[in-house]
Write a protein that holds these residues in place. Structure first.
Motif, mmCIF file in Angstrom:
data_model
loop_
_atom_site.group_PDB
_atom_site.id
_atom_site.type_symbol
_atom_site.label_atom_id
_atom_site.label_comp_id
_atom_site.label_asym_id
_atom_site.label_seq_id
_atom_site.Cartn_x
_atom_site.Cartn_y
_atom_site.Cartn_z
ATOM 1 N N GLN A 38 -7.330 1.086 -3.617
ATOM 2 C CA GLN A 38 -7.756 -0.306 -3.800
ATOM 3 C C GLN A 38 -8.624 -0.436 -5.058
ATOM 4 O O GLN A 38 -9.694 -1.037 -5.053
ATOM 5 C CB GLN A 38 -8.498 -0.818 -2.564
ATOM 6 C CG GLN A 38 -7.602 -0.917 -1.337
ATOM 7 C CD GLN A 38 -8.284 -1.547 -0.159
ATOM 8 O OE1 GLN A 38 -9.190 -2.373 -0.319
ATOM 9 N NE2 GLN A 38 -7.871 -1.182 1.051
ATOM 10 N N ALA A 61 0.829 -1.206 0.000
ATOM 11 C CA ALA A 61 0.000 0.000 0.000
ATOM 12 C C ALA A 61 0.862 1.253 0.000
ATOM 13 O O ALA A 61 0.547 2.241 -0.672
ATOM 14 C CB ALA A 61 -0.931 -0.008 1.210
ATOM 15 N N TYR A 110 -2.973 0.910 -5.061
ATOM 16 C CA TYR A 110 -3.126 0.235 -3.773
ATOM 17 C C TYR A 110 -3.747 1.126 -2.704
ATOM 18 O O TYR A 110 -4.397 0.633 -1.782
ATOM 19 C CB TYR A 110 -1.767 -0.299 -3.302
ATOM 20 C CG TYR A 110 -1.179 -1.262 -4.291
ATOM 21 C CD1 TYR A 110 -1.702 -2.541 -4.446
ATOM 22 C CD2 TYR A 110 -0.125 -0.885 -5.123
ATOM 23 C CE1 TYR A 110 -1.196 -3.424 -5.388
ATOM 24 C CE2 TYR A 110 0.390 -1.754 -6.068
ATOM 25 C CZ TYR A 110 -0.151 -3.016 -6.195
ATOM 26 O OH TYR A 110 0.350 -3.880 -7.135
ATOM 27 N N SER A 159 1.280 2.332 -6.337
ATOM 28 C CA SER A 159 0.673 1.702 -7.505
ATOM 29 C C SER A 159 1.696 0.841 -8.226
ATOM 30 O O SER A 159 2.901 0.913 -7.944
ATOM 31 C CB SER A 159 0.127 2.766 -8.467
ATOM 32 O OG SER A 159 1.198 3.563 -8.958
ATOM 33 N N PHE A 176 -4.409 -6.439 -4.495
ATOM 34 C CA PHE A 176 -4.311 -6.097 -3.073
ATOM 35 C C PHE A 176 -4.955 -7.177 -2.203
ATOM 36 O O PHE A 176 -4.474 -7.474 -1.110
ATOM 37 C CB PHE A 176 -4.938 -4.736 -2.786
ATOM 38 C CG PHE A 176 -4.555 -4.204 -1.422
ATOM 39 C CD1 PHE A 176 -3.233 -3.909 -1.125
ATOM 40 C CD2 PHE A 176 -5.498 -4.020 -0.426
ATOM 41 C CE1 PHE A 176 -2.857 -3.448 0.132
ATOM 42 C CE2 PHE A 176 -5.142 -3.558 0.823
ATOM 43 C CZ PHE A 176 -3.817 -3.259 1.107
ATOM 44 N N TYR A 231 -2.763 -1.117 -10.999
ATOM 45 C CA TYR A 231 -3.493 -1.147 -9.727
ATOM 46 C C TYR A 231 -3.028 -0.013 -8.831
ATOM 47 O O TYR A 231 -1.828 0.250 -8.716
ATOM 48 C CB TYR A 231 -3.293 -2.486 -9.012
ATOM 49 C CG TYR A 231 -4.352 -2.749 -7.968
ATOM 50 C CD1 TYR A 231 -5.505 -3.460 -8.287
ATOM 51 C CD2 TYR A 231 -4.220 -2.256 -6.678
ATOM 52 C CE1 TYR A 231 -6.495 -3.677 -7.342
ATOM 53 C CE2 TYR A 231 -5.202 -2.475 -5.732
ATOM 54 C CZ TYR A 231 -6.335 -3.181 -6.065
ATOM 55 O OH TYR A 231 -7.313 -3.389 -5.130
#
Length: 280
Positions: free
Chosen positions: A90, A57, A87, A61, A156, A85
């Motif tokens: 999410q 996280a 993070y 990304s 995630f 993605y």
């Protein structure tokens, strides 16, 4: 042909066929926190893996490549995907390719998937859906928590499964796509992962703990020198609704290009299809 599962969206009844079941239809479808080995850099492997999702996280990304292999009754199929993605939010976007048919050909269009807390959006999924419309699936209705439904595990969510690590061993140093990594192998418990997961994954992981054939998930994971997941492979097991027996699923997620722009935007309400979907 896969069995239809009916869902309500936008006031209309939507028949949503799970990607995993569709592929098979087309093809014929213990102890707590035990440490089994020390990290060469020092530290408890179980504790290191419990923190892996938080480290991811913090990275912001990345790009992602996914692979989902399924086997049942002597039939094996593979679904592949790639995308980005975010993070912190999410949220992610993947382009997922369904496998070829037994003759070696496939007329399936790539399926675009948007991953978000509580929802999965799919474009080019289901016969009769207009090309410019999205299908929305409420993750709360999925007994696998969307770990396998979409044909790709949410990156995630894959990391948060490691929060439930019960046993782990440090295997050694190796490389993933040219990056030096540390390889760990262990087993996670989905129920424990759900209890420690973020708000967005707590419910889905709890559903998976009850919905899979077993809540125990063997895994291999590879961390870089910053503790970020570069590759993780989970082995899930669930009961096939269309055929007797258990389906073995190996889901692999490869993460790279950390910090890449990941501008994921969810579809507007008017772009979400609310009619009935026929299985292809």
């Amino acid at each position: 042909m896969a069995e239809r599962q009916r869902r309500r969206a936008g006031g209309g009844v939507v028949a949503v066929g799970l990607l995993v079941c569709s592929c098979f239809g087309a093809a014929g479808c213990s102890g707590s926190g035990a440490v089994l080995g020390g990290d060469a850099r020092g530290g408890d492997p179980v504790e290191i893996l419990h923190r892996a999702a938080d480290t991811l996280a913090d990275s912001g990304s990345s790009k992602a490549r996914t692979s989902m292999e399924m086997a049942t009754g002597g039939t094996r199929v593979t679904i592949r995907g790639h995308g980005v993605y975010d993070y912190r939010r999410q949220m992610g976007q993947l382009k997922v390719m369904l496998p070829q048919d037994p003759a070696g050909t496939s007329d399936h269009r790539p399926i675009t998937e948007l991953l978000a807390p509580g929802a999965l959006f799919m474009k080019n999924r289901g016969a009769g859906v207009p090309a410019d419309k999205w299908v929305r699936v409420d993750i709360a209705t999925l007994t696998d928590g969307n770990l396998v439904t979409g044909g790709a595990t949410d990156p995630f969510a894959a990391a948060e499964v490691l929060r439930g690590t019960r046993t782990a061993t440090y295997v050694g140093k190796t490389e993933v796509a040219g990056t030096a990594v540390r390889h760990y192998r262990g087993t996670a418990d989905l129920g424990e992962a759900a209890r420690d997961a973020s708000a967005g994954n707590e419910g889905p992981l709890a559903a998976a703990a009850k919905g899979f054939a077993t809540a125990r998930v063997p895994f291999d994971v590879y961390l870089d020198d910053e503790g970020r997941i570069r590759k993780v492979r989970h082995r899930f097991s669930f009961v096939n609704g269309q055929q007797k027996g258990t389906v073995a699923v190996a889901s692999t997620t490869l993460l790279y290009d950390f910090g890449v722009a990941a501008d994921v935007r969810l579809p507007a309400t008017g772009d979400i299809y609310a009619g009935e979907i026929a299985e292809e």
